[in-house]
Design an enzyme around this catalytic site. Sequence first.
Site, PDB file in Angstrom:
ATOM      1  N   THR A 112     -22.205-135.194  39.156  1.00 23.36           N
ATOM      2  CA  THR A 112     -21.419-134.082  38.638  1.00 23.36           C
ATOM      3  C   THR A 112     -20.768-133.380  39.814  1.00 23.36           C
ATOM      4  OG1 THR A 112     -21.524-132.029  37.319  1.00 23.36           O
ATOM      5  CG2 THR A 112     -23.381-132.509  38.731  1.00 23.36           C
TER       6      THR A 112
ATOM      7  N   VAL B 163     -20.444-115.376  33.543  1.00 25.15           N
ATOM      8  CA  VAL B 163     -21.762-115.093  32.965  1.00 25.15           C
ATOM      9  C   VAL B 163     -22.464-113.918  33.629  1.00 25.15           C
ATOM     10  CG1 VAL B 163     -22.070-117.452  32.140  1.00 25.15           C
ATOM     11  CG2 VAL B 163     -22.923-116.826  34.422  1.00 25.15           C
TER      12      VAL B 163
ATOM     13  N   ASP C 106     -15.796-120.616  30.454  1.00 28.17           N
ATOM     14  CA  ASP C 106     -16.010-120.850  31.876  1.00 28.17           C
ATOM     15  C   ASP C 106     -15.346-119.735  32.659  1.00 28.17           C
ATOM     16  OD1 ASP C 106     -16.907-123.680  33.478  1.00 28.17           O
ATOM     17  OD2 ASP C 106     -15.809-122.214  34.654  1.00 28.17           O
TER      18      ASP C 106
ATOM     19  N   LYS D  12     -34.716-121.703  38.266  1.00 31.25           N
ATOM     20  CA  LYS D  12     -34.817-122.684  37.184  1.00 31.25           C
ATOM     21  C   LYS D  12     -36.171-122.615  36.497  1.00 31.25           C
ATOM     22  CE  LYS D  12     -30.678-124.379  37.438  1.00 31.25           C
ATOM     23  NZ  LYS D  12     -29.702-124.137  36.351  1.00 31.25           N
TER      24      LYS D  12
ATOM     25  N   TYR E  41     -33.586-122.059  44.246  1.00 29.27           N
ATOM     26  CA  TYR E  41     -33.157-122.849  43.089  1.00 29.27           C
ATOM     27  C   TYR E  41     -34.353-123.141  42.190  1.00 29.27           C
ATOM     28  CZ  TYR E  41     -30.373-126.291  40.505  1.00 29.27           C
ATOM     29  OH  TYR E  41     -29.699-126.977  39.521  1.00 29.27           O
TER      30      TYR E  41
END
Length: 277
Positions: A196, A70, A45, A165, A161
């Site tokens: 989440t 990342v 992470d 995706k 988004y």
Amino acid sequence: MPEDAPERVEGHTTRRVLVTGAASGLGAALTAAFRARGDEVLATDVVSTPLDHRDGPVEHREHDVLRLDVTSDDDWAAALATVEERWGGLDILVNNAGVAGGGRIDVAGLDEWEWITGINLFGVVRGCRTFVPMLKRQRSGQIVNVASLAGLVHPAGMASYNAVKAGVVALTETLGHELAPYDVGASVVCPSYFRTNLMDSLRGADEALGGVVTALVETSPFTADEIAAAVLAGLDAGEEVILPDPAARAAWELKQTDRAAYVDQMRRQAARLDQLA
């Protein structure tokens, strides 16, 4: 067996797994689920202090945690070196790290598009490019890319988004074709809204959209643990597109079987968004 070793599942062959975005949310839930099966997991992470999916401290052995941004080629190279030194190979790469964003096309700025694309799409691309040569040499392994239902079903107000995706979905299918001759699999995960801390990363000028999406996340009946369990079940079944919750499956089925009803629903949602703004 060391006291901190995971409980072994009878008949299960231990796998070597790398998970990105593992400090919280679905990444932490997936890490816990793999470890519960007896797999060895390198939890990575961008944050330096790992958290679990309940947003509390989680115990990791120091060598099981690695900082990985990342968007950084250097960090991915370090992750590859760590895997090579520790295990000599990898069985499952889970590209899970991501952020929340979106906004109507005339509200969201190009800087928002570049930010979310760099993390949610190019972060996955970098992970795959880093580890595919190893997997091809092994002639074994599995890539798991976490996308979203937004990669298949495209509601208004979420163009950036949806686009990234959908890109992850397309990338994963492409890799499945390319890597099949090497006995390497590729699966994409497309969940609907679930509880989440993803919305902690939300940024953007479209405040109306932010409010709507935050409410959908906070009121979802699904937990990260439940989604993680469904992901592992999908991998066990060899699914290439994993729809891990009933809401995701219902929305995808509606789009495929009753396009007119699907479009009507999307247009009504778009109208409501404009009213809120």
